[in-house]
Write a protein that holds these residues in place. Structure first.
Motif, PDB file in Angstrom:
ATOM      1  N   GLN A   1      -3.840  -0.247   8.998  1.00  0.00           N
ATOM      2  CA  GLN A   1      -3.385   0.962   8.328  1.00  0.00           C
ATOM      3  C   GLN A   1      -4.197   2.186   8.760  1.00  0.00           C
ATOM      4  O   GLN A   1      -3.647   3.278   8.920  1.00  0.00           O
ATOM      5  CB  GLN A   1      -3.492   0.782   6.810  1.00  0.00           C
ATOM      6  CG  GLN A   1      -2.520  -0.232   6.241  1.00  0.00           C
ATOM      7  CD  GLN A   1      -1.082   0.228   6.332  1.00  0.00           C
ATOM      8  OE1 GLN A   1      -0.697   1.244   5.761  1.00  0.00           O
ATOM      9  NE2 GLN A   1      -0.282  -0.518   7.067  1.00  0.00           N
TER      10      GLN A   1
ATOM     11  N   ASP B   1      -6.622   6.779   1.036  1.00  0.00           N
ATOM     12  CA  ASP B   1      -6.117   6.329  -0.257  1.00  0.00           C
ATOM     13  C   ASP B   1      -7.097   5.344  -0.880  1.00  0.00           C
ATOM     14  O   ASP B   1      -7.681   4.499  -0.194  1.00  0.00           O
ATOM     15  CB  ASP B   1      -4.751   5.656  -0.066  1.00  0.00           C
ATOM     16  CG  ASP B   1      -4.053   5.390  -1.377  1.00  0.00           C
ATOM     17  OD1 ASP B   1      -4.349   4.345  -1.979  1.00  0.00           O
ATOM     18  OD2 ASP B   1      -3.228   6.219  -1.785  1.00  0.00           O
ATOM     19  N   TRP B   2      -7.278   5.437  -2.187  1.00  0.00           N
ATOM     20  CA  TRP B   2      -8.226   4.544  -2.864  1.00  0.00           C
ATOM     21  C   TRP B   2      -7.824   3.079  -2.718  1.00  0.00           C
ATOM     22  O   TRP B   2      -8.682   2.191  -2.650  1.00  0.00           O
ATOM     23  CB  TRP B   2      -8.343   4.906  -4.344  1.00  0.00           C
ATOM     24  CG  TRP B   2      -7.082   4.721  -5.139  1.00  0.00           C
ATOM     25  CD1 TRP B   2      -6.150   5.671  -5.433  1.00  0.00           C
ATOM     26  CD2 TRP B   2      -6.608   3.507  -5.734  1.00  0.00           C
ATOM     27  NE1 TRP B   2      -5.117   5.131  -6.165  1.00  0.00           N
ATOM     28  CE2 TRP B   2      -5.389   3.806  -6.372  1.00  0.00           C
ATOM     29  CE3 TRP B   2      -7.104   2.204  -5.795  1.00  0.00           C
ATOM     30  CZ2 TRP B   2      -4.638   2.849  -7.056  1.00  0.00           C
ATOM     31  CZ3 TRP B   2      -6.360   1.238  -6.470  1.00  0.00           C
ATOM     32  CH2 TRP B   2      -5.146   1.561  -7.093  1.00  0.00           C
TER      33      TRP B   2
ATOM     34  N   ARG C   1       2.846   4.054  -7.117  1.00  0.00           N
ATOM     35  CA  ARG C   1       1.748   3.462  -7.862  1.00  0.00           C
ATOM     36  C   ARG C   1       2.173   2.657  -9.095  1.00  0.00           C
ATOM     37  O   ARG C   1       1.557   1.660  -9.425  1.00  0.00           O
ATOM     38  CB  ARG C   1       0.755   4.560  -8.291  1.00  0.00           C
ATOM     39  CG  ARG C   1      -0.134   5.007  -7.152  1.00  0.00           C
ATOM     40  CD  ARG C   1      -1.058   3.874  -6.723  1.00  0.00           C
ATOM     41  NE  ARG C   1      -1.839   4.260  -5.556  1.00  0.00           N
ATOM     42  CZ  ARG C   1      -1.552   3.909  -4.329  1.00  0.00           C
ATOM     43  NH1 ARG C   1      -0.485   3.179  -4.074  1.00  0.00           N
ATOM     44  NH2 ARG C   1      -2.329   4.274  -3.321  1.00  0.00           N
TER      45      ARG C   1
ATOM     46  N   VAL D   1     -14.088   7.046  -0.755  1.00  0.00           N
ATOM     47  CA  VAL D   1     -12.879   7.855  -0.925  1.00  0.00           C
ATOM     48  C   VAL D   1     -13.104   9.294  -0.481  1.00  0.00           C
ATOM     49  O   VAL D   1     -12.140  10.053  -0.325  1.00  0.00           O
ATOM     50  CB  VAL D   1     -12.415   7.827  -2.395  1.00  0.00           C
ATOM     51  CG1 VAL D   1     -11.930   6.448  -2.780  1.00  0.00           C
ATOM     52  CG2 VAL D   1     -13.541   8.278  -3.328  1.00  0.00           C
TER      53      VAL D   1
ATOM     54  N   LEU E   1       0.811  -1.212   0.000  1.00  0.00           N
ATOM     55  CA  LEU E   1       0.000   0.000   0.000  1.00  0.00           C
ATOM     56  C   LEU E   1       0.846   1.264   0.000  1.00  0.00           C
ATOM     57  O   LEU E   1       0.353   2.348  -0.324  1.00  0.00           O
ATOM     58  CB  LEU E   1      -0.921   0.018   1.219  1.00  0.00           C
ATOM     59  CG  LEU E   1      -2.022  -1.051   1.241  1.00  0.00           C
ATOM     60  CD1 LEU E   1      -2.768  -1.011   2.557  1.00  0.00           C
ATOM     61  CD2 LEU E   1      -2.978  -0.845   0.070  1.00  0.00           C
ATOM     62  N   THR E   2       2.118   1.134   0.381  1.00  0.00           N
ATOM     63  CA  THR E   2       2.999   2.305   0.420  1.00  0.00           C
ATOM     64  C   THR E   2       3.907   2.391  -0.806  1.00  0.00           C
ATOM     65  O   THR E   2       4.697   3.326  -0.914  1.00  0.00           O
ATOM     66  CB  THR E   2       3.871   2.260   1.684  1.00  0.00           C
ATOM     67  OG1 THR E   2       4.726   1.104   1.638  1.00  0.00           O
ATOM     68  CG2 THR E   2       3.012   2.167   2.929  1.00  0.00           C
TER      69      THR E   2
END
Length: 399
Positions: free
Chosen positions: A304, A314-315, A50, A363, A46-47
């Motif tokens: 998280q 975050d999406w 992208r 979101v 997740l970090t």
């Protein structure tokens, strides 16, 4: 006719008991560590920047599926032959140590520990059917063991090649190797010169009560990840309002998972400790894979949110917090052999659809509100699922 003592009988003459043995529970301890490592990888994914997210997530799915293959085949072995035998206990202990090595190597498996990971995995997956091939001499099950050995030998070439090559080639080789093993499992490992067919056609009797109990136990281990992730995240910064709300949401989610998993439409009550309430489907192994994957994603999502409760969310975090329960519901609907038109299954499908639709506006909400919303929706699904059970039992008393 006199019968030989259990310890002197051949492996093919032994039968698995209905209840799991203490050694099998000991084996699961390694998977507590392994699932924690996999949860850590999901959190790291997740970090990731992208443009690397898909590749990192793909690696995590690959590792998770590979570890699951080892556990599921071991559960099948212990549900077919007597795991109280000294020779089978040696196999279980060796597999347990190998799984520990895999879990330790997992963070660097796509780095400097790739060869260690690949070789250990190959030794486990080839060693088990190789042992059975020799131990089942004169028994019909030997042919099935030889077929499994053939498939895993073919995939072993790709596992070792991937471990040596590294980089993109490692991912390609390992993905192909795992695809071969999954295909073999789904098709009962057919080999032209050794035939094909499932266990009952190969003269092998599987104790489905034992196997169902092992599935129940593994589900509980995975469910503990929800508590572990949320609890560990709360304990680090101390109690905050956002942390308490998310912790309560994680607890509600864990209880909802438990309630939905163990409630059975056939008996109208929770499954017995021995697993008699579950009549496993042909695809039960894959179903539990999806169930556990969904639980791990959900657990990481709550952890998280507790660590970073500040908006915007975050999406990708929304995707795993709502996608995890969706995976759980889909997997649970295919775990048992039951009519897909039952009220229970319809309720699970409707619940999955509600979660998908509800995820879209999330979101726009703070992370804590997203966690609470996911828990409330899942709790509502559990309540309506119970009502669907009651309606189904009243409509058809044989359920």
């Amino acid at each position: 006719m006199l019968t030989r003592p259990r310890i002197l009988r051949g492996l093919g003459d032994s039968r698995s008991p209905d209840s799991a043995t203490v050694l099998e529970l000991l084996f699961d301890i390694v998977y507590v560590f392994a699932l924690a490592r996999l949860a850590g990888r999901v959190a790291d994914d997740l970090t990731i920047v992208r443009h690397h997210l898909l590749s990192e997530a793909g690696q995590t799915v690959l590792f998770f599926t590979a570890m699951w293959m080892i556990w599921s085949l071991n559960a099948l072995l212990a549900s077919t032959y007597d795991p109280r035998r000294a020779d089978l206990q040696a196999v279980l202990l060796a597999t347990m140590f190998g799984t520990l090595v895999l879990a330790v190597s997992l963070p660097e498996a796509f780095g400097k520990r790739g060869v260690v990971f690949a070789c250990t995995y190959v030794i486990i997956q080839i060693g088990r059917p190789l042992f059975l091939t020799f131990a089942l001499r004169g028994h019909p099950g030997r042919t099935l063991a030889a077929r499994v050995l053939t498939w895993h030998t073919a995939s072993a070439v790709l596992w070792i090649s991937g471990g040596i090559s590294g980089g993109l080639g490692r991912g390609v080789f390992w993905t192909l190797a795992l695809a071969i093993e999954l295909t073999g499992t789904a098709t009962a490992w057919p080999v032209p010169w050794l035939g094909k067919g499932w266990f009952h056609r190969a003269g092998v009797a599987v104790s489905h009560i034992h196997l169902a109990e092992r599935y129940n136990q593994f589900f509980m281990i995975a469910l503990a990840e929800v508590v572990l992730e949320a609890g560990a995240a709360v304990s680090f910064p101390g109690f905050t309002m956002a942390g308490i709300i998310t912790l309560v949401a994680a607890f509600v989610t864990a209880v909802s998972f438990w309630r939905i998993y163990f409630y059975h439409v056939r008996s109208g009550q929770a499954a017995t400790p021995g697993g008699q309430g579950i009549q496993l489907s042909r695809w039960a192994s894959y179903s539990l894979l999806i169930i556990v994957g969904g639980i791990i994603c959900t657990a990481v999502g709550f952890g998280q949110v507790i660590e970073d409760p500040h908006p915007p969310i975050d999406w990708a975090l929304v995707a795993i917090m709502f996608g995890g329960p969706v995976l759980f519901l889909v997997g649970r609907s295919f775990l048992e052999e039951e009519n897909r038109s039952t009220p229970r299954c319809r309720m699970l499908y409707v619940g999955a659809a509600v979660l998908l639709v509800a995820a879209l506006p999330m979101v726009l909400l703070p992370p804590v509100a997203v966690a609470a919303s996911a828990a409330v929706i899942l709790a509502g699904i559990a309540v309506f699922d119970q009502r669907a059970h009651r309606r189904g039992s009243e409509t058809n008393p044989t359920l």
